[in-house]
Structures are given as structure tokens and as C-alpha cells.
Design a protein around this motif. Structure first.
Motif, PDB file in Angstrom:
ATOM      1  N   UNK A   1       0.832  -1.207   0.000  1.00 31.84           N
ATOM      2  CA  UNK A   1       0.000   0.000   0.000  1.00 31.84           C
ATOM      3  C   UNK A   1       0.865   1.254   0.000  1.00 31.84           C
ATOM      4  N   UNK A   2       0.633   2.104  -0.948  1.00 30.82           N
ATOM      5  CA  UNK A   2       1.417   3.324  -1.046  1.00 30.82           C
ATOM      6  C   UNK A   2       1.256   4.176   0.204  1.00 30.82           C
ATOM      7  N   UNK A   3       0.009   4.252   0.702  1.00 30.89           N
ATOM      8  CA  UNK A   3      -0.313   5.154   1.793  1.00 30.89           C
ATOM      9  C   UNK A   3       0.438   4.783   3.066  1.00 30.89           C
ATOM     10  N   UNK A   4       0.414   3.505   3.430  1.00 36.73           N
ATOM     11  CA  UNK A   4       1.075   3.105   4.675  1.00 36.73           C
ATOM     12  C   UNK A   4       2.592   3.238   4.578  1.00 36.73           C
ATOM     13  N   UNK A   5       3.129   3.042   3.382  1.00 39.39           N
ATOM     14  CA  UNK A   5       4.588   3.257   3.213  1.00 39.39           C
ATOM     15  C   UNK A   5       4.927   4.724   3.436  1.00 39.39           C
ATOM     16  N   UNK A   6       4.062   5.564   2.926  1.00 37.66           N
ATOM     17  CA  UNK A   6       4.287   7.003   3.096  1.00 37.66           C
ATOM     18  C   UNK A   6       4.223   7.379   4.575  1.00 37.66           C
ATOM     19  N   UNK A   7       3.280   6.777   5.280  1.00 42.37           N
ATOM     20  CA  UNK A   7       3.151   7.065   6.712  1.00 42.37           C
ATOM     21  C   UNK A   7       4.408   6.623   7.452  1.00 42.37           C
ATOM     22  N   UNK A   8       4.909   5.488   7.060  1.00 40.71           N
ATOM     23  CA  UNK A   8       6.124   4.976   7.698  1.00 40.71           C
ATOM     24  C   UNK A   8       7.277   5.965   7.490  1.00 40.71           C
ATOM     25  N   UNK A   9       7.404   6.442   6.271  1.00 45.63           N
ATOM     26  CA  UNK A   9       8.474   7.409   5.974  1.00 45.63           C
ATOM     27  C   UNK A   9       8.281   8.684   6.793  1.00 45.63           C
ATOM     28  N   UNK A  10       7.034   9.146   6.863  1.00 45.95           N
ATOM     29  CA  UNK A  10       6.747  10.350   7.647  1.00 45.95           C
ATOM     30  C   UNK A  10       7.099  10.145   9.113  1.00 45.95           C
ATOM     31  N   UNK A  11       6.759   8.959   9.600  1.00 43.93           N
ATOM     32  CA  UNK A  11       7.026   8.718  11.018  1.00 43.93           C
ATOM     33  C   UNK A  11       8.528   8.668  11.296  1.00 43.93           C
ATOM     34  N   UNK A  12       9.269   8.017  10.416  1.00 48.65           N
ATOM     35  CA  UNK A  12      10.725   7.968  10.596  1.00 48.65           C
ATOM     36  C   UNK A  12      11.330   9.359  10.587  1.00 48.65           C
ATOM     37  N   UNK A  13      10.797  10.184   9.698  1.00 46.72           N
ATOM     38  CA  UNK A  13      11.252  11.571   9.613  1.00 46.72           C
ATOM     39  C   UNK A  13      10.989  12.302  10.934  1.00 46.72           C
ATOM     40  N   UNK A  14       9.795  12.056  11.460  1.00 39.89           N
ATOM     41  CA  UNK A  14       9.439  12.692  12.730  1.00 39.89           C
ATOM     42  C   UNK A  14      10.367  12.220  13.845  1.00 39.89           C
ATOM     43  N   UNK A  15      10.631  10.925  13.899  1.00 41.57           N
ATOM     44  CA  UNK A  15      11.429  10.360  14.984  1.00 41.57           C
ATOM     45  C   UNK A  15      12.874  10.880  14.947  1.00 41.57           C
ATOM     46  N   UNK A  16      13.345  11.134  13.743  1.00 41.50           N
ATOM     47  CA  UNK A  16      14.735  11.571  13.588  1.00 41.50           C
ATOM     48  C   UNK A  16      14.984  12.895  14.315  1.00 41.50           C
ATOM     49  N   UNK A  17      13.943  13.693  14.476  1.00 39.80           N
ATOM     50  CA  UNK A  17      14.148  14.986  15.119  1.00 39.80           C
ATOM     51  C   UNK A  17      13.393  15.127  16.442  1.00 39.80           C
ATOM     52  N   UNK A  18      12.757  14.040  16.900  1.00 41.06           N
ATOM     53  CA  UNK A  18      11.936  14.134  18.108  1.00 41.06           C
ATOM     54  C   UNK A  18      12.796  14.100  19.362  1.00 41.06           C
ATOM     55  N   UNK A  19      12.317  14.800  20.383  1.00 33.94           N
ATOM     56  CA  UNK A  19      12.990  14.775  21.675  1.00 33.94           C
ATOM     57  C   UNK A  19      12.729  13.437  22.351  1.00 33.94           C
ATOM     58  N   UNK A  20      13.576  13.090  23.265  1.00 32.55           N
ATOM     59  CA  UNK A  20      13.375  11.825  23.982  1.00 32.55           C
ATOM     60  C   UNK A  20      12.543  12.118  25.232  1.00 32.55           C
ATOM     61  N   UNK A  21      11.220  12.072  25.080  1.00 35.10           N
ATOM     62  CA  UNK A  21      10.365  12.352  26.238  1.00 35.10           C
ATOM     63  C   UNK A  21       9.125  11.465  26.202  1.00 35.10           C
ATOM     64  N   UNK A  22       8.240  11.628  27.197  1.00 41.82           N
ATOM     65  CA  UNK A  22       7.062  10.775  27.305  1.00 41.82           C
ATOM     66  C   UNK A  22       6.139  10.920  26.097  1.00 41.82           C
ATOM     67  N   UNK A  23       6.068  12.150  25.606  1.00 41.15           N
ATOM     68  CA  UNK A  23       5.197  12.413  24.467  1.00 41.15           C
ATOM     69  C   UNK A  23       5.665  11.624  23.242  1.00 41.15           C
ATOM     70  N   UNK A  24       6.957  11.661  23.011  1.00 37.42           N
ATOM     71  CA  UNK A  24       7.509  10.909  21.879  1.00 37.42           C
ATOM     72  C   UNK A  24       7.288   9.412  22.069  1.00 37.42           C
ATOM     73  N   UNK A  25       7.474   8.975  23.307  1.00 34.94           N
ATOM     74  CA  UNK A  25       7.287   7.535  23.552  1.00 34.94           C
ATOM     75  C   UNK A  25       5.823   7.125  23.333  1.00 34.94           C
TER      76      UNK A  25
END
Lengths: 429, 252
Positions: free
Chosen positions: A1-25
């Protein structure tokens, strides 16, 4: 599915710059739940009529960049005739130029969710994610993992908003496909009251998918008017989940009007977690063309002596399809519950479809509950009565359909909004 | 005004009207009486244009037009008014909006401009005064929650507003106590004049004590079997319908 792959990429992008806190977890956990559950498919009983497959074939931009200026947004119809506090979001991001704040009491906190997390961290942490459960719901998990922005509303103890608050979400799909996930958090403290309008609009002809989550907490003795007005016309898909968690002696009046939108799925869940709650749920949908509208509701009577009344009405035209699925659950302790539910439909064409399922699940033994659904055409007798007074068939039909629909519109307690909506209803009929 | 010739009608293959002949001139009040099942309500329904009935023969001329060719709304616009035996409750449609729509649709049909809102309200107020209507009735939804008497009075009020030429009153007295019957009849009598005709359909004579007819006809088995003046109604009150039935059977 194109959509879920895109979501995965978006999430990885988000994680790369996310702080290490409860919200991120929390978001990480939500994403892992989404990976397991995915977008709901029609094989699930609760989704058997609601097919989200079409959006999963496409690629969507999640950027909130829009070339729309304030003037054209006003022209898109932000109900500018209503005097209200306004928060306007375009493609999921706050649009400050059109946001208006009229309240003078500085103890009220209203801002974007992103700002709230920074500036009202304690309040945010106390309430965010506390009333929804994404462990069984892929879309709730997806919103939690990758939400856009949204409104944060905090009405402190004993305070009433002087003006309604209108939260407008505009989809701008004039240049590309769009995927957004608005997330609103509304907290009404003890003895407080508020009137809130959720307002959805869209411009542009590209497809869009809007996955909304509203978390609403209403503390003891508080009251809330909550209106949802869905007019996002065009190639729009919207899933809209609203969880209302209410404590003892609260009064809630919720009205959902679904007028435009290619595909709409609403989930409205009430959890009555205190005695003497009073909850009203009203809805009106008028789909035409190939529109699809699905209203799922669930009212949990978890405590004794509560009252709920639900009435959803539909007028279906052309090839439209609608779904009503209302569930009232009366828990074992919820004695002396009064719960009512009705779904009434008028089909104006041979090719319109309604699937309706009113449900009661009762685990207490001293309760008063009714439910029912009707499907039909306009009654002959009133038609003949009006015609026998010289009113044409067409005009008689218009009068009767407007009367049927206005019954719901009039549950809204903001007269300017009612009159705007009545003319919108007239346009649809 | 109206000329009914050999009118025959049936419902679901069952013949109800078997050749009605009736002429009503301007200003006349005709009463149609008859036992249950004689076809009284069918006659009023057929004249108003209810689609449940099949016209199997005869013709009806109303002010020079072929009435049976007209839609129910056009019959009303031409000046025919049916006061219902059971007026319908219509929640959500205000009485005021309903009357305004009805009046303006009729005006449009006759090539007239719609009535200005203020003119309409003035007109309605004067009619309410004339008919001694309570304000609360017109501010509510049409007939919603009205008592039986209020519904019938509202029918007569609509009659006053729409100013029809021919009023058909279908069992207006049914379900009314004596006080309500007096009020309703008083309203009807106010609307009587040299041009306006009435066809009063009733089972009982008592309504005709208040709305005194010029002619009385007895309907039996779908035919008018006897006609006379107001004294015929009195006779029926005393003797019942059996003697007429016997007369008819003896003639056959």
C-alpha cells in the motif's frame, strides 16, 4: 500500500528529530499499534459499509503550506456572520490572521495544541490521550502517532465562555493531494460552561484525507454545547472521532450536521462517568450525488441515574449512501438509566441506500431504554393536505423536508448559526 | 358553481359512487346526509382530488372547468376548499408560513404578485379577529397538538384566509362537543354569502341546526336517493335512515 509506506516514511522523519520524552514515547507506541492494526478494512464489523481502500492507493502531502490568503478563506465561508471566538486551521496548521479572541478572562486558555504542550505542559499532560483508547483503533493510533496541530481549549472552574468558540478546519487541496490529522483537546472544568463549534470546509479538487480526533473532558456540574458542522465539499475523505468523557451532573448537547463531503465517517462516543449526567446527541445528514455518510455512536452509561437522548435524521438523494450505527451500553451499576435512541430516514430516490442499526446492550435491571429506526418516503397524508390548500407538490415536499430537517438544526442554541444552517439545508434539499 | 353528472368512482376495484348527480349554484348550501358506508367521504375525496380513488365514469364541471382533469392544488387555486374530517398534524411547518405559501401560490396561479409580508400579516390579523381565533394557534406548527375542536376551527380559519368559492365540509361535526360545534358553525355562517357555496357532508342532523342548508340530499349506496329542503334533515333525525333504505329496496 502506497499510503502506509508514506506514513512509515513520515514517522521515521518525525522520529529523527523528536525529543526523547514521554510524548515521543506515546507516539512511538501509537505508531507500533497502527503498524499492527492498519487502516480499518471492511472486514471489520464496525467498518463493513465504510470502505477506506480508495485513499490507500494514493500519495498525500502532509505539509500545511497553502497559498490561500485571508480574503479567499473568508470567501470559502468561515461563517463570518457569527460573533464568536475563532481558531482557524488550514491543512492542519493554525492560521493566526483569521483567528479571533474575544474573551477578557485571562484564566481561559485557548491556543494551538502545539503551543499548549509547551506553555501549559501540566494541563496538557493531565488530559492529553487520557480519554481515548487507541489499542483497538488504527485511526486513533495513527492520529496519536502523527497528528497535525489542533485546538487546545481549557475553561477553568466556574467560568463560562462569553462567546462560542468556532474551530474551523479548512482543507486546501487546490494544488495537490492532502493528508491531515487535526487533534483537538477540550477541557471544561467544574461548574464551567462552553459552546464550541467544529466547522469543516474545503477548497480545491484534489483528493484529501482528514483524520480528526477530539478529546473532550467535562468535569462535575459543567455544561457543554458542542456542534459539528461538516461542509468540506469536493473529493474529501474524513474520519472524525469524538470522545466525550463526562463526570457527575454534567449537561451536554451535541449536534452533528453533515451536509457536504464525498466520504464522512463519524464516531461519537460518550462515557458517562458520574451520576445525573444529561447527554443529548442529535444529528442530521443530507447526502446527495455519490456522497457517503456514516454515523457511529456509542453511549456508555457507566453510572446510575443518567439520561441520554439520541436522534439522528437523514434525507438521502441520488446515489447517496448513509450508515447509522448507534449503541447504548448500560453498565451493570447504571441503575435508573433513561436512554433513548431514534434514527429516521427519508429516501428520495430508488438508488439511495441506508444501513441502520440501533443497538442496546443492557447489563442493569432497572432502566428505561428505547431504540428504533424508520426508513421511508414522505408521508402521503401531509402531502395531500398541503396540496389541497393550493400548494404545489414541489413546494409541499420542500416544506415537509425542511420541517423534518429543521427539527435537528433547531437543537443548536446559536440563532445566527441556525439561520445560516437552515439556508444551507435548504440548498441541499 | 359545480355540476356533477353521473359521477362514478371505485377504490381497489370496489365501486363506491354509482352515479351522483348534483348541481350547486352560487350562494347555495347543500347538505349531503346518509348512513355509514353510503359514500359521503368518498365524494368529498374525489372532488378534492385524492388519488386513492379511480374515477370510472361521469364528469364534474367546476366554474366552467373540467374539475377531474385538475391536480389537487389547481382545484384549490380555482376556489375549491375541503375542510378535512381529520385535519393532518404537520410538525415543523408553521401555520403562518403555510398560509402565506398557500395564498401566494394561488395568487401566482392567477397571475398576481405575491403578497408583501406586512400586508399578509395585516390580512391574517384581521381574519383572526373576524373569526375570533386565538393567536397561539397560528404561532404553532400546523395542527400540532391541537384538540379536535381547535383543528376544526383552524380548518374554518384557513377557509376564511383562502376565500374559496366552494367549501366542502367533510363530517366537520365528528368528534366535536356542543360548544365546539357552535363555535365552528358560527365561523362557517360568517363566511356564507351570495357568491360562496357550501357542500356540507354529515351523518347527523345536529350540525344542520347551526348551518341551515338550502337543500338536503340523502346518499345511499353511492347514489342520491332523496332530495328536499332543510325539513328533510329533521325528518331523518326523527325517523332514522331505515325508511329511506326500505324505499330504495322497494323501488328496485
Amino acid at each position: 500500500m502506497i499510503f502506509t509506506e508514506q506514513i512509515k516514511a513520515d514517522f521515521n522523519l518525525y522520529m529523527a528529530q523528536a525529543a526523547d520524552d514521554d510524548f515521543t514515547r506515546l507516539r512511538q507506541h501509537a505508531y507500533s499499534v497502527f503498524e499492527q492494526l492498519g487502516i480499518p478494512s471492511i472486514q471489520l464489523e464496525e467498518w463493513k459499509y465504510s470502505n477506506l481502500r480508495p485513499i490507500q492507493q494514493g500519495q498525500f502531502t502532509t505539509s500545511c503550506v497553502s497559498k490561500l490568503d485571508a480574503d479567499s478563506l473568508i470567501n470559502a465561508g468561515i461563517l463570518n456572520k457569527i460573533v464568536a471566538n475563532k481558531l482557524v486551521f488550514v491543512n492542519g496548521c493554525l492560521f493566526p490572521e483569521l483567528s479571533i479572541w474575544l474573551e477578557t478572562d485571562e484564566r481561559i486558555k485557548v491556543c494551538s495544541l502545539a503551543t499548549a504542550r509547551k506553555e501549559h505542559t501540566a494541563l496538557f499532560d493531565t488530559h492529553f490521550g487520557k480519554y481515548i483508547d487507541f489499542s483497538n483503533d488504527g485511526l486513533l493510533a495513527l492520529n496519536t502517532a502523527l497528528m497535525s496541530d489542533g485546538a487546545f481549549v481549557y475553561v477553568p472552574e466556574g467560568i463560562s465562555l462569553q462567546y462560542p468558540l468556532m474551530i474551523t478546519n479548512i482543507t486546501d487541496a487546490t494544488e495537490h493531494n492532502l493528508f491531515q490529522q487535526p487533534r483537538n483537546l477540550i477541557v471544561v472544568e467544574k461548574n464551567a460552561s462552553a459552546s464550541i463549534i467544529e466547522n469543516y470546509l474545503a477548497v480545491g479538487s484534489y483528493p484529501s484525507f482528514t483524520n480528526v480526533v477530539n478529546e473532550i473532558f467535562v468535569a462535575e456540574n459543567a455544561s457543554l454545547e458542542h456542534y459539528k458542522v461538516q461542509r468540506a465539499a469536493g473529493e474529501t475523505y474524513q474520519t472524525n472521532f469524538t470522545q466525550i468523557h463526562q463526570l457527575a451532573n454534567t449537561k451536554i448537547n451535541q449536534v452533528t450536521l453533515t451536509l457536504d463531503g464525498n466520504w464522512v465517517r463519524n464516531n461519537l462516543h460518550f462515557f458517562m462517568n458520574g451520576q445525573h449526567c444529561n447527554s443529548l446527541l442529535y444529528g442530521l445528514y443530507i447526502p446527495d450525488g455519490n456522497q457517503f455518510v456514516d454515523n457511529h455512536s456509542r453511549v456508555d452509561h457507566a453510572m446510575p441515574n443518567c439520561y441520554s437522548d439520541e436522534k439522528y435524521k437523514g434525507v438521502l438523494k441520488d446515489h447517496a449512501t448513509a450508515v447509522f450505527n448507534g449503541k447504548i451500553v448500560v453498565h451493570e451499576d447504571a441503575q435508573k438509566t433513561n436512554a433513548y435512541q431514534r434514527n429516521q430516514n427519508i429516501l428520495l430516490s430508488n438508488t439511495a441506500t441506508i444501513n441502520t442499526k440501533p443497538q442496546l446492550e443492557i447489563f442493569a435491571d432497572d432502566v428505561k431504554c428505547t431504540h428504533g429506526a424508520t426508513i421511508g418516503q414522505l408521508d402521503e397524508e401531509p402531502m395531500f393536505y398541503l396540496r389541497s390548500r393550493g400548494i404545489s407538490e414541489q413546494e409541499a415536499r420542500r416544506l415537509l423536508l425542511n420541517a423534518f430537517a429543521d427539527d435537528i438544526a433547531e437543537k443548536i442554541k446559536i440563532p445566527e448559526l441556525v439561520s445560516i444552517l437552515e439556508s444551507e439545508i435548504e440548498r441541499k434539499l | 358553481m359545480i355540476s356533477i353528472t353521473n359521477l362514478q368512482a371505485s377504490i381497489e376495484g370496489k365501486s363506491i359512487l354509482n352515479g351522483i348527480n348534483l348541481d350547486i349554484k352560487p350562494g347555495e348550501v347543500h347538505a349531503i346526509m346518509g348512513p355509514n358506508g353510503a359514500g359521503k367521504s368518498t365524494l368529498s375525496s374525489v372532488l378534492a382530488g385524492r388519488s386513492d380513488y379511480e374515477i370510472t365514469g361521469g364528469k364534474v364541471e367546476f366554474l366552467g372547468k373540467d374539475l377531474l382533469e385538475l391536480s389537487p392544488e389547481d382545484r384549490a387555486r380555482e376556489g375549491l376548499f375541503l375542510a378535512f374530517q381529520y385535519p393532518v398534524e404537520i410538525p415543523g411547518v408553521s401555520s403562518t408560513n403555510f398560509l402565506k405559501t398557500a395564498i401566494n401560490e394561488k395568487r401566482k396561479y392567477h397571475g398576481l404578485e405575491p403578497m408583501e409580508a406586512t400586508d399578509f400579516l395585516k390580512f391574517m390579523r384581521s381574519k383572526m379577529e373576524e373569526m375570533e381565533m386565538d393567536k397561539s394557534l397560528t404561532s404553532r406548527s400546523l395542527n400540532e397538538g391541537f384538540s379536535g375542536g381547535e383543528k376544526k376551527r383552524n380548518e374554518v380559519f384557513q377557509m376564511a384566509m383562502l376565500e374559496p368559492k366552494l367549501c366542502i365540509m367533510d363530517e366537520t361535526d365528528s368528534g366535536l362537543d356542543i360548544d365546539a360545534l357552535r363555535l365552528v358553525s358560527a365561523g362557517v355562517n360568517k363566511l356564507r354569502n351570495k357568491e360562496r357555496s357550501f357542500l356540507v357532508i354529515t351523518h347527523y342532523q345536529r350540525l344542520l341546526d347551526y348551518i341551515v342548508p338550502d337543500y338536503v340530499h340523502v346518499l345511499y349506496k353511492g347514489r342520491i336517493v332523496k332530495s328536499g329542503d332543510a325539513s328533510l334533515a329533521k325528518e331523518l333525525e326523527v325517523k332514522g335512515y331505515d325508511w329511506i333504505k326500505q324505499e330504495v329496496e322497494a323501488a328496485v
